[in-house]
Write a protein that holds these residues in place. Structure first.
Motif, PDB file in Angstrom:
ATOM      1  N   ARG A 187     -82.464  61.363  23.788  1.00 13.03           N
ATOM      2  CA  ARG A 187     -82.007  61.808  22.467  1.00 13.03           C
ATOM      3  C   ARG A 187     -81.286  63.155  22.569  1.00 13.03           C
ATOM      4  N   ALA A 188     -81.731  64.015  23.463  1.00 12.84           N
ATOM      5  CA  ALA A 188     -81.068  65.311  23.646  1.00 12.84           C
ATOM      6  C   ALA A 188     -79.639  65.120  24.160  1.00 12.84           C
ATOM      7  N   ILE A 189     -79.450  64.141  25.034  1.00  7.67           N
ATOM      8  CA  ILE A 189     -78.099  63.840  25.545  1.00  7.67           C
ATOM      9  C   ILE A 189     -77.214  63.350  24.392  1.00  7.67           C
ATOM     10  N   ILE A 190     -77.745  62.420  23.604  1.00  7.71           N
ATOM     11  CA  ILE A 190     -76.970  61.870  22.486  1.00  7.71           C
ATOM     12  C   ILE A 190     -76.627  62.962  21.479  1.00  7.71           C
ATOM     13  N   ASP A 191     -77.596  63.821  21.164  1.00  9.12           N
ATOM     14  CA  ASP A 191     -77.354  64.891  20.184  1.00  9.12           C
ATOM     15  C   ASP A 191     -76.207  65.799  20.631  1.00  9.12           C
ATOM     16  N   ALA A 192     -76.203  66.151  21.915  1.00  9.38           N
ATOM     17  CA  ALA A 192     -75.144  67.027  22.426  1.00  9.38           C
ATOM     18  C   ALA A 192     -73.786  66.327  22.396  1.00  9.38           C
ATOM     19  N   ILE A 193     -73.780  65.026  22.702  1.00  8.37           N
ATOM     20  CA  ILE A 193     -72.533  64.252  22.636  1.00  8.37           C
ATOM     21  C   ILE A 193     -72.031  64.194  21.199  1.00  8.37           C
ATOM     22  N   GLU A 194     -72.950  63.921  20.272  1.00  4.90           N
ATOM     23  CA  GLU A 194     -72.574  63.812  18.863  1.00  4.90           C
ATOM     24  C   GLU A 194     -72.039  65.146  18.327  1.00  4.90           C
ATOM     25  N   GLN A 195     -72.572  66.243  18.814  1.00  3.34           N
ATOM     26  CA  GLN A 195     -72.123  67.573  18.375  1.00  3.34           C
ATOM     27  C   GLN A 195     -70.795  67.989  19.007  1.00  3.34           C
ATOM     28  N   GLY A 196     -70.295  67.161  19.927  1.00  2.00           N
ATOM     29  CA  GLY A 196     -69.019  67.451  20.569  1.00  2.00           C
ATOM     30  C   GLY A 196     -69.087  68.635  21.514  1.00  2.00           C
ATOM     31  N   ASP A 197     -70.241  68.839  22.137  1.00  2.98           N
ATOM     32  CA  ASP A 197     -70.444  69.975  23.037  1.00  2.98           C
ATOM     33  C   ASP A 197     -70.535  69.471  24.475  1.00  2.98           C
ATOM     34  N   PRO A 198     -69.425  69.490  25.221  1.00  2.00           N
ATOM     35  CA  PRO A 198     -69.432  68.928  26.577  1.00  2.00           C
ATOM     36  C   PRO A 198     -70.378  69.639  27.534  1.00  2.00           C
ATOM     37  N   GLU A 199     -70.485  70.966  27.430  1.00  2.17           N
ATOM     38  CA  GLU A 199     -71.380  71.695  28.333  1.00  2.17           C
ATOM     39  C   GLU A 199     -72.835  71.344  28.069  1.00  2.17           C
ATOM     40  N   ALA A 200     -73.200  71.272  26.794  1.00  6.11           N
ATOM     41  CA  ALA A 200     -74.578  70.924  26.442  1.00  6.11           C
ATOM     42  C   ALA A 200     -74.895  69.483  26.839  1.00  6.11           C
ATOM     43  N   ALA A 201     -73.918  68.590  26.696  1.00  4.51           N
ATOM     44  CA  ALA A 201     -74.133  67.185  27.060  1.00  4.51           C
ATOM     45  C   ALA A 201     -74.350  67.045  28.565  1.00  4.51           C
ATOM     46  N   ALA A 202     -73.515  67.727  29.344  1.00  2.00           N
ATOM     47  CA  ALA A 202     -73.663  67.680  30.803  1.00  2.00           C
ATOM     48  C   ALA A 202     -75.002  68.281  31.224  1.00  2.00           C
ATOM     49  N   SER A 203     -75.366  69.396  30.579  1.00  2.00           N
ATOM     50  CA  SER A 203     -76.636  70.059  30.906  1.00  2.00           C
ATOM     51  C   SER A 203     -77.823  69.167  30.577  1.00  2.00           C
ATOM     52  N   ALA A 204     -77.779  68.484  29.436  1.00  2.00           N
ATOM     53  CA  ALA A 204     -78.872  67.598  29.035  1.00  2.00           C
ATOM     54  C   ALA A 204     -79.005  66.421  29.998  1.00  2.00           C
ATOM     55  N   ALA A 205     -77.868  65.877  30.440  1.00  2.00           N
ATOM     56  CA  ALA A 205     -77.891  64.760  31.390  1.00  2.00           C
ATOM     57  C   ALA A 205     -78.477  65.202  32.724  1.00  2.00           C
ATOM     58  N   ARG A 206     -78.045  66.369  33.204  1.00  2.00           N
ATOM     59  CA  ARG A 206     -78.555  66.870  34.487  1.00  2.00           C
ATOM     60  C   ARG A 206     -80.037  67.219  34.396  1.00  2.00           C
ATOM     61  N   LYS A 207     -80.460  67.795  33.275  1.00  2.00           N
ATOM     62  CA  LYS A 207     -81.871  68.136  33.099  1.00  2.00           C
ATOM     63  C   LYS A 207     -82.740  66.882  33.102  1.00  2.00           C
ATOM     64  N   HIS A 208     -82.273  65.845  32.432  1.00  2.00           N
ATOM     65  CA  HIS A 208     -83.005  64.571  32.400  1.00  2.00           C
ATOM     66  C   HIS A 208     -83.207  64.028  33.808  1.00  2.00           C
ATOM     67  N   LEU A 209     -82.150  64.044  34.618  1.00  2.00           N
ATOM     68  CA  LEU A 209     -82.247  63.515  35.976  1.00  2.00           C
ATOM     69  C   LEU A 209     -83.100  64.413  36.859  1.00  2.00           C
ATOM     70  N   ALA A 210     -83.031  65.726  36.639  1.00  2.00           N
ATOM     71  CA  ALA A 210     -83.872  66.653  37.404  1.00  2.00           C
ATOM     72  C   ALA A 210     -85.352  66.394  37.113  1.00  2.00           C
ATOM     73  N   ASN A 211     -85.667  66.122  35.846  1.00  2.00           N
ATOM     74  CA  ASN A 211     -87.056  65.837  35.473  1.00  2.00           C
ATOM     75  C   ASN A 211     -87.541  64.541  36.111  1.00  2.00           C
ATOM     76  N   THR A 212     -86.665  63.528  36.111  1.00  2.00           N
ATOM     77  CA  THR A 212     -87.045  62.251  36.730  1.00  2.00           C
ATOM     78  C   THR A 212     -87.218  62.414  38.224  1.00  2.00           C
ATOM     79  N   ALA A 213     -86.314  63.168  38.847  1.00  2.00           N
ATOM     80  CA  ALA A 213     -86.424  63.409  40.290  1.00  2.00           C
ATOM     81  C   ALA A 213     -87.718  64.142  40.612  1.00  2.00           C
TER      82      ALA A 213
END
Length: 217
Positions: A187-213
């Motif tokens: 949901r954090a990834i989607i929220d950042a995408i919806e807000q049109g914030d590319p840096e926040a979207a990339a950060s949310a995606a990377r954070k999600h994968l870091a947590n899974t790793a």
């Protein structure tokens, strides 16, 4: 020569080899095939109700993708990935999915956002014991983003990496409250995408994968 118009391509049903591939993929996803075991190609063909030819075709494809190892005497086993291989998969996913999320934040439509939210809503409705369905939705969530953007090469690479994730994707989902955490992170990834914030979207995606790793390695 006159151009043809108004004619659509005939949608062909999947070949037997493709059907075998998808059924083996599902068996890996739901844990019916497990690492450390050697399986018979003949028995697999019998279970699938197919001849050995399409099953062999599917196994060779999975072998090329690094998902299984074909043994002598027509046997096979699932690959057991090293910690280094797993880390490489997450590193590559982080690079690609951060890039995709940032691009999508610049162009996503309301319909795109709706599609992504529908997937996460479906994930949220699942409960413990439905990890296979959750993992299938997880894959759809991540691959849909590059599909929306029409990034064919990126999509193909991401799909290949997701294939390797079948081998250990359940490990993270079995941990307490990890399913709920994944939904929040999606949901954090989607929220950042919806807000049109590319840096926040990339950060949310990377954070999600870091947590899974972190919980998988």
């Amino acid at each position: 020569m006159a151009k043809l118009s108004g004619i659509t391509a005939v949608e062909r049903p999947p070949t037997l080899g493709r059907r075998a591939y998808l059924q083996i993929q599902q068996a890996i996803r739901d844990g019916s095939l497990t690492p450390g075991e050697q399986y018979s190609e003949n028995e697999l063909a019998e279970s699938l109700g197919m001849s050995r030819t399409p099953v062999r075709e599917a196994l060779l494809t999975l072998n090329r993708e690094g998902i299984i190892v074909v043994e002598s005497q027509r046997g096979f086993r699932l690959r057991e990935l090293s910690t280094a291989e797993r880390q490489e998969i997450f590193d590559l996913r982080s690079l690609l999915e951060g890039f995709v999320a940032s691009r999508l934040a610049l162009s996503a439509t309301a319909e795109d956002i709706s599609q992504l939210r529908a997937i996460v809503d479906a994930q949220e409705r699942l409960s413990s014991g439905e990890e296979s369905e959750f993992l299938a939705l997880d894959e759809r969530f991540h691959l849909l983003q590059s599909e929306i953007l029409g990034l064919e090469r990126t999509h193909a690479t991401m799909a290949s990496l997701r294939g390797a994730m079948w081998l250990f994707g359940f490990e993270a989902l079995k941990l307490p409250r990890r399913l709920e955490a994944v939904v929040i992170e999606h949901r954090a990834i989607i929220d950042a995408i919806e807000q049109g914030d590319p840096e926040a979207a990339a950060s949310a995606a990377r954070k999600h994968l870091a947590n899974t790793a972190a919980v998988t390695l």
